[in-house]
Each structure stands twice: as structure tokens, then as C-alpha cells.
Design an enzyme around this catalytic site. Sequence first.
Site, PDB file in Angstrom:
ATOM      1  N   TYR A  33     -29.465   3.774  19.109  1.00 46.66           N
ATOM      2  CA  TYR A  33     -30.797   4.380  19.186  1.00 46.66           C
ATOM      3  C   TYR A  33     -31.201   4.659  20.615  1.00 46.66           C
ATOM      4  O   TYR A  33     -30.552   4.204  21.560  1.00 46.66           O
ATOM      5  CB  TYR A  33     -31.818   3.488  18.477  1.00 46.66           C
ATOM      6  N   LYS A 148     -26.359   0.574  23.168  1.00 44.35           N
ATOM      7  CA  LYS A 148     -27.728   0.403  22.635  1.00 44.35           C
ATOM      8  C   LYS A 148     -27.701   0.467  21.116  1.00 44.35           C
ATOM      9  O   LYS A 148     -28.056   1.477  20.500  1.00 44.35           O
ATOM     10  CB  LYS A 148     -28.646   1.478  23.235  1.00 44.35           C
TER      11      LYS A 148
HETATM   12  N1  PLP Z   1     -32.583  -4.026  28.044  1.00 49.43           N
HETATM   13  C1  PLP Z   1     -32.730  -4.064  26.706  1.00 49.43           C
HETATM   14  C2  PLP Z   1     -32.082  -5.166  25.939  1.00 49.43           C
HETATM   15  C3  PLP Z   1     -33.491  -3.099  26.039  1.00 49.43           C
HETATM   16  O1  PLP Z   1     -33.640  -3.154  24.702  1.00 49.43           O
HETATM   17  C4  PLP Z   1     -34.124  -2.080  26.808  1.00 49.43           C
HETATM   18  C5  PLP Z   1     -34.938  -1.047  26.159  1.00 49.43           C
HETATM   19  O2  PLP Z   1     -35.084  -1.001  24.958  1.00 49.43           O
HETATM   20  C6  PLP Z   1     -33.957  -2.083  28.201  1.00 49.43           C
HETATM   21  C7  PLP Z   1     -33.168  -3.067  28.780  1.00 49.43           C
HETATM   22  C8  PLP Z   1     -34.608  -1.040  29.062  1.00 49.43           C
HETATM   23  O3  PLP Z   1     -33.989   0.212  28.893  1.00 49.43           O
HETATM   24  P1  PLP Z   1     -34.774   1.557  29.145  1.00 49.43           P
HETATM   25  O4  PLP Z   1     -35.306   1.487  30.542  1.00 49.43           O
HETATM   26  O5  PLP Z   1     -33.742   2.605  29.002  1.00 49.43           O
HETATM   27  O6  PLP Z   1     -35.868   1.633  28.130  1.00 49.43           O
END
Ligand code: PLP
Length: 284
Positions: A33, A148
Amino acid sequence: MERIVYVNGEYVNESDAKISIFDRGFLMADGVYEVTTVLDGKLIDFDGHAKRLTRSLNELDMKPACTDEELLEIHRELVKRNNVEEGMVYLQVTRGAADRDFAYPKDAKPSLVLFTQDKPGLANSPAAQIGMKVISIDDIRWGRRDIKTVQLLYPSMGKMMAKAAGCDDAWMVEDGSVTEGTSNNAYIVKDGVIITRHLGNEILSGITRAAVLRFAKEAQMKVEERSFTISEAQDADEAFVTSASTFVMPVVEIDGTAVGTGNVGPVASRLREIYLDEMRKAAI
Ligand code: PLP
């Protein structure tokens, strides 16, 4: 009011949206996602999210559901149809529906679902003035956190543990070092140096992280990408987290210990301001 959502090529009312019970996203969390923020009715860092989506799909030998141009079009159409000024577009791609089997199905068609979430006041969130309190918890997630995926049960449990402790979020710790927050990347600031864990399989490469580190370097701030411990964080001058939906969010307490003065610090505030200014300018 019902939202218009996107499911496999169609824009439908949310109550009419259908996905097979055999979808591997539902049965096996076999899906990835992205969450892209909307400010002033425009998408923040769409390219960054599209690139990471392609990487996640490649790492799992999953087919893309459509091209990046088509994805952009769907994002924009949903923002328009749902009149989103400030909020999010959630996108999920799964390997698709197939008879349940651990082996990847050969010919499953990927499922693509997108929906919007209205979040008025996201950029002016009062939480950014107050700062968050976090607890530390063991990081017991799987070893490919750089992908992700939709398997978010442990981060969800972590958030509940934080709430039960009267806090806002949890920082996860593995082998004595902080990996990341339940849904954000973690940072500390000591003697003017911004410290955040180096990239690897242990954390998600945040799209916001990449932008914030770029802006920090452009503003002549010092950045160190390395591991840090909870006690180092408790002893830091400031702490904060970054994510697409919270931008730069200060952390003022870790496991009951105030960080620095216990108030929102100047580095986090400045980075939040720069990030929001620059990203609004570049939004599409
Ligand atoms: N780390 C995790 C585990 C996350 O789920 C997310 C965002 O959902 C992030 C870091 C931050 O990522 P981003 O800056 O792309 O939203």
C-alpha cells in the site's frame, strides 16, 4: 455522505465496492500500500510514493495493476470526486484472487483499491504544537520492513499499547536500537545534529524521511544516519517523527522521560515549516 472509491477499474459508492473473499490481500496480507497526502486539493510527493510502490511490488514479484500515469489520474479523480482539500489517498495493490495456496498463483490479476480520507486541519494540527509522548516496545515484526505490506497487526498492537500507557505512539526497539515508530520514522537531535536510523531491511524508507533529510541538508543542518538507543534519545535535545500524514511531528517524552525541555524544539518546528512550505509548492 458516501465516498466514491476506486475498485479495479471502476469508481463506485463505498457501499457498492466489492473484493473477492479469495483475494490474497484478505487471506494472506499479500498486498502492498501507499498513503499520499492531499493539501490544498493537491497530491504531496506523488512521484516518491509511486516509486516506492513499484519497488514494493518488485520485491514481492507482484505485477503492477496499472501505469504510474494511470495511478496519478485515479488519485486526482478521487480527490476531485470527493472534494478533498486536506486529507489522504490510500492505495492498495494485492496479488489478487486465487484459490487459497501458499504458492503464488500464476495468473491472478492484481486487485487495485483506492479511497480518500478527509482530514481537515491536518497541516495545522494542534498536536504539532504540543508534541507526542511515546513508549518503547520490542520490534517483533518480520525482517522485510522495507517493503510496505499491509501486514500491520503488530504496529496496530503497538499503537494500542501506547494508548493504554496514556501515550500517543510507540518506538520499536531491536537489538538495543530504535528501528522506527509504528507508522513513522524516528529521529533525535543532539548538539544540532539530526540523527535517524540508516536505511536497510529493518525500517521502511519513508518518503517524508527522504524529503526532510534533503531539506535539512539544504538548510546546512548536520545529518547522521545511524542507529540510536532509547537512552540516547531520552538524553537528546529534541526528538521527532516523520510520515506522509503527520509531516514532521515533535516527540516530547519517551518512556516517561522528558526529551530536552519537554517542549517542542526549534529543529523539529523549523523542519516542519520547511517541509510544508516546499511540499505545498511542489504538489501536483
Ligand atoms: N515507517 C513505517 C513503519 C510506516 O508505516 C510509515 C508510514 O506509514 C513510515 C515509516 C513513514 O513513511 P512515509 O514518510 O512514506 O509516510
